[in-house]
Design a protein around this motif. Structure first.
Motif, PDB file in Angstrom:
ATOM      1  N   ALA A 252       0.829  -1.206   0.000  1.00  0.00           N
ATOM      2  CA  ALA A 252       0.000   0.000   0.000  1.00  0.00           C
ATOM      3  C   ALA A 252       0.866   1.261   0.000  1.00  0.00           C
ATOM      4  O   ALA A 252       0.522   2.259  -0.625  1.00  0.00           O
ATOM      5  CB  ALA A 252      -0.918   0.002   1.218  1.00  0.00           C
ATOM      6  N   GLY A 253       1.992   1.199   0.706  1.00  0.00           N
ATOM      7  CA  GLY A 253       2.899   2.345   0.730  1.00  0.00           C
ATOM      8  C   GLY A 253       3.472   2.651  -0.648  1.00  0.00           C
ATOM      9  O   GLY A 253       3.511   3.805  -1.075  1.00  0.00           O
ATOM     10  N   PHE A 254       3.905   1.610  -1.356  1.00  0.00           N
ATOM     11  CA  PHE A 254       4.419   1.819  -2.708  1.00  0.00           C
ATOM     12  C   PHE A 254       3.304   2.249  -3.667  1.00  0.00           C
ATOM     13  O   PHE A 254       3.527   3.055  -4.566  1.00  0.00           O
ATOM     14  CB  PHE A 254       5.104   0.553  -3.211  1.00  0.00           C
ATOM     15  CG  PHE A 254       6.472   0.339  -2.636  1.00  0.00           C
ATOM     16  CD1 PHE A 254       7.531   1.161  -2.998  1.00  0.00           C
ATOM     17  CD2 PHE A 254       6.709  -0.662  -1.716  1.00  0.00           C
ATOM     18  CE1 PHE A 254       8.797   0.974  -2.463  1.00  0.00           C
ATOM     19  CE2 PHE A 254       7.968  -0.856  -1.171  1.00  0.00           C
ATOM     20  CZ  PHE A 254       9.023  -0.029  -1.545  1.00  0.00           C
ATOM     21  N   PHE A 255       2.096   1.716  -3.456  1.00  0.00           N
ATOM     22  CA  PHE A 255       0.962   2.121  -4.270  1.00  0.00           C
ATOM     23  C   PHE A 255       0.690   3.618  -4.104  1.00  0.00           C
ATOM     24  O   PHE A 255       0.384   4.320  -5.062  1.00  0.00           O
ATOM     25  CB  PHE A 255      -0.264   1.307  -3.864  1.00  0.00           C
ATOM     26  CG  PHE A 255      -1.571   1.890  -4.310  1.00  0.00           C
ATOM     27  CD1 PHE A 255      -1.948   1.846  -5.641  1.00  0.00           C
ATOM     28  CD2 PHE A 255      -2.423   2.500  -3.390  1.00  0.00           C
ATOM     29  CE1 PHE A 255      -3.159   2.394  -6.052  1.00  0.00           C
ATOM     30  CE2 PHE A 255      -3.631   3.043  -3.795  1.00  0.00           C
ATOM     31  CZ  PHE A 255      -3.997   2.995  -5.121  1.00  0.00           C
TER      32      PHE A 255
ATOM     33  N   VAL B 264      -3.067   1.349 -10.728  1.00  0.00           N
ATOM     34  CA  VAL B 264      -1.667   1.799 -10.811  1.00  0.00           C
ATOM     35  C   VAL B 264      -1.394   2.624 -12.068  1.00  0.00           C
ATOM     36  O   VAL B 264      -0.884   3.742 -11.974  1.00  0.00           O
ATOM     37  CB  VAL B 264      -0.708   0.589 -10.717  1.00  0.00           C
ATOM     38  CG1 VAL B 264       0.735   1.026 -10.960  1.00  0.00           C
ATOM     39  CG2 VAL B 264      -0.825  -0.072  -9.343  1.00  0.00           C
ATOM     40  N   PRO B 265      -1.719   2.148 -13.277  1.00  0.00           N
ATOM     41  CA  PRO B 265      -1.465   2.988 -14.452  1.00  0.00           C
ATOM     42  C   PRO B 265      -2.295   4.271 -14.474  1.00  0.00           C
ATOM     43  O   PRO B 265      -1.855   5.293 -14.999  1.00  0.00           O
ATOM     44  CB  PRO B 265      -1.816   2.081 -15.640  1.00  0.00           C
ATOM     45  CG  PRO B 265      -2.664   0.999 -15.085  1.00  0.00           C
ATOM     46  CD  PRO B 265      -2.208   0.810 -13.675  1.00  0.00           C
ATOM     47  N   VAL B 266      -3.510   4.223 -13.885  1.00  0.00           N
ATOM     48  CA  VAL B 266      -4.333   5.440 -13.844  1.00  0.00           C
ATOM     49  C   VAL B 266      -3.641   6.516 -13.008  1.00  0.00           C
ATOM     50  O   VAL B 266      -3.550   7.681 -13.415  1.00  0.00           O
ATOM     51  CB  VAL B 266      -5.732   5.121 -13.283  1.00  0.00           C
ATOM     52  CG1 VAL B 266      -6.493   6.412 -12.977  1.00  0.00           C
ATOM     53  CG2 VAL B 266      -6.525   4.280 -14.273  1.00  0.00           C
ATOM     54  N   LEU B 267      -3.133   6.141 -11.849  1.00  0.00           N
ATOM     55  CA  LEU B 267      -2.422   7.096 -10.999  1.00  0.00           C
ATOM     56  C   LEU B 267      -1.101   7.532 -11.633  1.00  0.00           C
ATOM     57  O   LEU B 267      -0.667   8.672 -11.473  1.00  0.00           O
ATOM     58  CB  LEU B 267      -2.175   6.493  -9.619  1.00  0.00           C
ATOM     59  CG  LEU B 267      -3.421   6.311  -8.747  1.00  0.00           C
ATOM     60  CD1 LEU B 267      -3.070   5.572  -7.461  1.00  0.00           C
ATOM     61  CD2 LEU B 267      -4.049   7.662  -8.424  1.00  0.00           C
TER      62      LEU B 267
END
Length: 486
Positions: free
Chosen positions: A303-306, A365-368
């Protein structure tokens, strides 16, 4: 006949590498320490107590950073490039060692304040010294690297703090920061050009400084107050103080921002507003790890890396964006940046669900990343537009240093607004996520308007103080391809 862009190899070549390391290192340590201490605070509180002061670590650091960034041009005038950098690294080192030696939370907060003063000075210098340390053709690459340090810092800070906290060695993390400051400071006299110094003591804009400090303090405190209405009131007070600051600066001879900012028809105010709205969007990362854990069931590390994906997109896309030199291309990148950021938040809000399946997380992930890329493609060109807004060297340094001020203040405002929006969701984490993401989409969409205003006037020509190394002011004309130097 547009001149080829200066390459990364040239920026990182032997001629400029030392100066680039010092400038980038100064911005990076400041960015890393925004979240380094926050990720270690649970361990720190368990060791030295002071849970009631928990939220003040970030507040004091950010307020001190903003104060220091507003004084950068005056330090440069008084001490020159070398003296100002040595002072910045020395103050940061003292603050870091004070944090490492703290036996109580109040002592740690004092250390964080001193650390923030050094970090703010170093962050402002990273942009201001580009004008004298690098030739004009490398300004875009240099600004891309400096602003990328914010994204990398947002990624590295929590990870590094979590690593040291995991082993109960939080004091060593601050010692490491002090060692890095000493190492960078040791090479400063050998790699940075010595700029002209003025023995005259430039007056400090006390009123402007007090208003901005009060606004930063108000919004930082609002971010830690309980209740959505209380936080909203704090943000309103901060906005009123910012309005008062602008009104005062327009009339005063003592300013934080250069005179050009308030001149009729000047695009510089729109440049700063667009930079601020882009930096505002990064504050969403404060709550993305929470959404990852509660809605998608991600473990804390994942979650931190996300949560750092926006910063990753910011940093990575600057590498390609800084290659653009055609005026039309630059204008398009600046205009598209806020669009991508706002659409990224909008799409992310639409993708929120309870008990999110792993395949949907893979889409998050790609959206962010796309949202972060909106910052990356526009930020370096907006920074150069600010730096090149005036041929006057003193005003140019002031304009460049203000980039760090705008970035830090916007991050503080964004964090407080994010807290208000999340609180609106009450006990529903899904509602909190949607309020935050849709709210940020609306706010960052304002940047679409300011970006158009920032690019409405033609891009200013290079500083007259650097004729031998500047690019042509109108690169699209075939009559001036010789503006490059080898």
């Amino acid at each position: 006949m547009t001149p080829a862009p200066a390459s990364w190899r040239e920026l990182l070549g032997p001629e400029h590498l030392g100066a680039v390391i010092v400038m980038a290192g100064g911005v990076l340590v400041g960015a890393v320490n925004i979240y380094l201490a926050s990720s270690m605070l649970p361990t720190v509180v368990a060791d030295i107590g002071g849970a009631s002061f928990y939220a003040w670590s970030m507040t004091i650091y950010l307020v001190a950073t903003v104060i220091a960034t507003m004084l950068v041009s005056r330090f440069l005038s008084r001490w020159g490039n070398v003296g100002a950098y040595l002072l910045g690294f020395a103050v940061f080192m003292v603050g870091s060692l004070a944090c490492a030696a703290s036996m109580t939370m109040p002592m740690l907060l004092v250390g964080r304040g001193v650390q923030g003063l050094g970090a703010g000075l170093l962050s402002g210098l990273g942009f201001a010294v580009i004008r004298s340390a690098l030739p004009r053709r490398l300004w875009t690459r240099g600004n891309a690297l400096m602003s990328a340090m914010y994204g990398i810092g947002n990624f590295v800070g929590p990870a590094l703090g979590g690593l040291f906290a995991q082993f109960g060695s939080w004091r060593l993390a601050f010692v490491l920061m002090a060692v890095i400051a000493v190492a960078c400071g040791a090479v400063v006299p050998r790699v940075l050009p010595r700029s002209e110094r003025s023995d005259a003591r430039a007056p400090i804009p006390i009123v402007s400084l007090m208003l901005v400090t009060a606004a930063t303090l108000a919004v930082s405190v609002a971010g830690v107050l309980p209740g959505a209405m209380t936080r909203a009131a704090g943000i309103v007070v901060a906005l009123l103080l910012v309005v008062g600051f602008v009104l005062h600066e327009r009339r005063s001879e003592l300013r934080v921002f250069p005179r050009t900012t308030y001149r009729a028809g000047s695009p510089l105010k729109w440049v700063y507003l667009t930079l601020g709205l882009l930096a505002f969007g990064v504050a969403a990362e404060s709550f993305l790890p929470l959404f990852g854990q509660r809605l998608a069931g991600l473990p804390p590390v994942a979650a931190g890396f996300f949560g750092a994906v926006i910063s990753l997109g910011w940093s990575v896309t600057q590498i390609g964006s800084s290659s653009a030199v055609r005026e039309r291309t630059v204008r398009r990148l600046i205009a598209i940046g806020p669009v991508l950021l706002a659409l990224g938040f909008l799409a992310q809000g639409l993708l929120q669900r309870e008990s999110v399946p792993i395949w949907l997380v893979a889409i998050w992930v790609p959206v962010l990343f796309v949202a972060g890329s909106g910052i990356g493609i526009a930020y370096p060109h907006l920074s150069v537009a600010a730096m090149a807004s005036t041929p006057d060297p003193e005003e140019g340094r002031q304009a460049a240093a203000a980039i760090a001020t705008v970035t830090t203040m916007s991050t503080a405002f964004g964090t407080a607004v994010a807290g208000v929006l999340v609180n609106l969701g009450g006990r529903s984490m899904l509602d909190s996520a949607r309020y935050l993401l849709f709210g940020f989409a609306i706010i960052c969409a304002i940047g679409i308007v300011t970006a158009r205003a920032a690019t409405r006037s033609s891009r200013p020509g290079p500083s007259s103080s650097e004729p031998s190394s500047s690019e042509p002011s109108e690169p699209s004309e075939p009559s001036e391809p010789s503006g490059r130097t080898r």
